[in-house]
Design a protein around this motif. Structure first.
Motif, PDB file in Angstrom:
ATOM      1  N   ALA A 193      10.796 -25.048  18.985  1.00 42.67           N
ATOM      2  CA  ALA A 193      10.419 -26.114  19.921  1.00 42.67           C
ATOM      3  C   ALA A 193      11.680 -26.801  20.411  1.00 42.67           C
ATOM      4  CB  ALA A 193       9.493 -27.126  19.253  1.00 42.67           C
ATOM      5  N   VAL A 194      11.772 -26.983  21.720  1.00 40.04           N
ATOM      6  CA  VAL A 194      12.871 -27.736  22.319  1.00 40.04           C
ATOM      7  C   VAL A 194      12.367 -29.158  22.533  1.00 40.04           C
ATOM      8  CG1 VAL A 194      14.435 -27.933  24.274  1.00 40.04           C
ATOM      9  CG2 VAL A 194      13.767 -25.658  23.437  1.00 40.04           C
ATOM     10  N   VAL A 219      12.472 -28.200  10.511  1.00 42.49           N
ATOM     11  CA  VAL A 219      13.917 -28.361  10.404  1.00 42.49           C
ATOM     12  C   VAL A 219      14.482 -28.310  11.815  1.00 42.49           C
ATOM     13  CG1 VAL A 219      14.280 -25.878  10.023  1.00 42.49           C
ATOM     14  CG2 VAL A 219      16.033 -27.507   9.321  1.00 42.49           C
ATOM     15  N   ALA A 220      15.394 -29.222  12.101  1.00 44.02           N
ATOM     16  CA  ALA A 220      15.916 -29.345  13.467  1.00 44.02           C
ATOM     17  C   ALA A 220      17.437 -29.374  13.453  1.00 44.02           C
ATOM     18  CB  ALA A 220      15.385 -30.622  14.120  1.00 44.02           C
ATOM     19  N   THR A 221      18.019 -28.968  14.572  1.00 44.10           N
ATOM     20  CA  THR A 221      19.459 -29.100  14.709  1.00 44.10           C
ATOM     21  C   THR A 221      19.832 -30.568  14.523  1.00 44.10           C
ATOM     22  OG1 THR A 221      19.140 -29.246  17.107  1.00 44.10           O
ATOM     23  CG2 THR A 221      19.765 -27.102  16.220  1.00 44.10           C
ATOM     24  N   GLY A 222      20.993 -30.797  13.943  1.00 44.28           N
ATOM     25  CA  GLY A 222      21.403 -32.149  13.590  1.00 44.28           C
ATOM     26  C   GLY A 222      21.625 -33.042  14.797  1.00 44.28           C
ATOM     27  N   PRO A 223      21.658 -34.343  14.562  1.00 45.57           N
ATOM     28  CA  PRO A 223      21.818 -35.296  15.663  1.00 45.57           C
ATOM     29  C   PRO A 223      23.174 -35.184  16.358  1.00 45.57           C
ATOM     30  CG  PRO A 223      21.968 -36.410  13.545  1.00 45.57           C
ATOM     31  CD  PRO A 223      21.504 -35.012  13.260  1.00 45.57           C
ATOM     32  N   ASP A 224      24.147 -34.576  15.672  1.00 42.79           N
ATOM     33  CA  ASP A 224      25.464 -34.420  16.281  1.00 42.79           C
ATOM     34  C   ASP A 224      25.731 -32.989  16.731  1.00 42.79           C
ATOM     35  OD1 ASP A 224      25.484 -33.396  13.739  1.00 42.79           O
ATOM     36  OD2 ASP A 224      27.491 -34.142  13.224  1.00 42.79           O
ATOM     37  N   PRO A 246      20.929 -33.331  25.813  1.00 47.19           N
ATOM     38  CA  PRO A 246      20.284 -34.244  24.853  1.00 47.19           C
ATOM     39  C   PRO A 246      18.991 -33.671  24.266  1.00 47.19           C
ATOM     40  CG  PRO A 246      19.767 -34.938  27.075  1.00 47.19           C
ATOM     41  CD  PRO A 246      20.718 -33.774  27.212  1.00 47.19           C
ATOM     42  N   PHE A 247      19.087 -32.475  23.699  1.00 48.61           N
ATOM     43  CA  PHE A 247      17.916 -31.826  23.115  1.00 48.61           C
ATOM     44  C   PHE A 247      18.185 -31.423  21.672  1.00 48.61           C
ATOM     45  CE2 PHE A 247      17.349 -30.894  27.686  1.00 48.61           C
ATOM     46  CZ  PHE A 247      16.071 -31.425  27.853  1.00 48.61           C
ATOM     47  N   THR A 248      17.103 -31.195  20.954  1.00 44.72           N
ATOM     48  CA  THR A 248      17.151 -30.689  19.584  1.00 44.72           C
ATOM     49  C   THR A 248      16.258 -29.463  19.508  1.00 44.72           C
ATOM     50  OG1 THR A 248      17.595 -32.832  18.554  1.00 44.72           O
ATOM     51  CG2 THR A 248      16.507 -31.196  17.196  1.00 44.72           C
ATOM     52  N   ILE A 249      16.697 -28.448  18.779  1.00 42.16           N
ATOM     53  CA  ILE A 249      15.906 -27.237  18.568  1.00 42.16           C
ATOM     54  C   ILE A 249      15.277 -27.324  17.187  1.00 42.16           C
ATOM     55  CG2 ILE A 249      15.872 -24.732  18.580  1.00 42.16           C
ATOM     56  CD1 ILE A 249      16.807 -25.999  21.222  1.00 42.16           C
ATOM     57  N   ALA A 250      13.948 -27.257  17.125  1.00 42.00           N
ATOM     58  CA  ALA A 250      13.234 -27.363  15.844  1.00 42.00           C
ATOM     59  C   ALA A 250      12.518 -26.062  15.522  1.00 42.00           C
ATOM     60  CB  ALA A 250      12.227 -28.510  15.905  1.00 42.00           C
ATOM     61  N   GLN A 251      12.295 -25.818  14.237  1.00 40.01           N
ATOM     62  CA  GLN A 251      11.570 -24.633  13.784  1.00 40.01           C
ATOM     63  C   GLN A 251      10.828 -24.962  12.492  1.00 40.01           C
ATOM     64  OE1 GLN A 251      15.152 -22.192  13.402  1.00 40.01           O
ATOM     65  NE2 GLN A 251      14.849 -22.139  11.197  1.00 40.01           N
ATOM     66  N   PRO A 252       9.907 -24.079  12.041  1.00 41.66           N
ATOM     67  CA  PRO A 252       9.191 -24.354  10.798  1.00 41.66           C
ATOM     68  C   PRO A 252      10.158 -24.538   9.636  1.00 41.66           C
ATOM     69  CG  PRO A 252       8.157 -22.549  11.987  1.00 41.66           C
ATOM     70  CD  PRO A 252       9.446 -22.834  12.694  1.00 41.66           C
TER      71      PRO A 252
END
Length: 266
Positions: A99-100, A76-81, A34-40
């Motif tokens: 960022a995790v 921008v982050a990996t999508g919710p799905d 249940p994580f998302t990977i975000a970046q600039p």
């Protein structure tokens, strides 16, 4: 099981015990987490154009020609799905440009991708309306006479509110003395805003400072409550200015541009 293991040699017992552990680790390694990977993400100059259209259009009163840039920032982050597994988490955990984050901290839980997109679009629309309200109130302009249209494609959420308000102020009044609010600089920032002009925290600030510096900013306006986060991974050559209200942000930029008055720092 315990009695049988007691009759095995130590190496054999360890080997037998390791089988379910290895199986568990293999399952965790490939199971979605249940994580998302975000970046600039992208930045956009609210004083200019985005995808061929002016970000800010004003009618009902005369607006100014401006110099410099006011850049809103995004992540921008990996999508919710999207499936994020243990390997993804480990690959990105120690990177300063990633960022995790818990998925629920980025996306509303229990909603479909379409519902989340609609929610973010609604948040952006509300942010634009509130930013206009705050800017016109600050300038003492009548909202019935001045019409402000804000357009920013493919961006959702409320975190551009402060920059929208500053862009409107710059286009209508500049620094209040005929000069530009930016002083010709590339200034970036983030922060929500309410109708009274109060600036709120947004999250993801360390990634947004990286996006700002990448796109040429030398000044970054940050909600005061997030100073510590912004300083943690601050890119070289980027100066932080903490803000709490629209009035405070304008005063800081005017002091920076004119050299008169103090400019706060984190």
């Amino acid at each position: 099981m315990l009695s049988r293991l007691s009759r095995l040699s130590r190496p054999a017992a360890v080997a037998v015990c390791a089988v379910p552990v290895v199986g568990l680790l293999a399952t965790v390694a490939f199971a979605p987490l249940p994580f998302t990977i975000a970046q600039p993400g992208m930045t956009a100059n609210v004083l200019g154009e985005n995808k061929g259209e002016p970000v800010i259009t004003i009618s009902g009163t005369q607006s100014r020609r401006t110099t410099g840039e006011l850049r809103m920032t995004t992540i921008v982050a990996t999508g919710p799905d999207a499936d994020v597994d243990l390997g993804d988490v480990l690959d990105n955990w120690f990177r300063t440009d990633r960022a995790v984050m818990p998925r629920d901290a980025v996306y509303p839980s229990g909603e479909s991708v379409k519902e989340i997109e609609e929610y973010n679009a609604a948040e952006m629309k509300e942010s634009q309306d509130t930013a206009t309200e705050a800017a016109l109130a600050y300038l003492g302009e009548d909202a019935d006479d001045v019409k402000v249209t804000l357009r920013l494609a493919d961006v959702g959420g409320p975190s551009a509110g402060l920059l929208f308000s500053l862009g409107i102020v710059d286009k209508l009044d500049g620094d209040g003395s005929g000069g530009d609010l930016t002083g010709g600089r590339v200034i970036a920032g983030t922060g929500t805003i309410d109708g009274s002009g109060k600036v709120g925290a947004v999250g993801g600030v360390p990634l947004k400072t990286q996006a700002a510096r990448r796109d040429g900013a030398t000044i970054f306006l940050v909600p005061k409550a997030e100073c510590a986060d912004a300083k943690a991974e601050l890119p070289k050559g980027l100066r932080l200015i903490p803000v709490t209200t629209l009035k405070n942000a304008v005063s800081s930029l005017v002091a920076l541009e004119t050299g008169k008055g103090s400019v706060p720092s984190c």
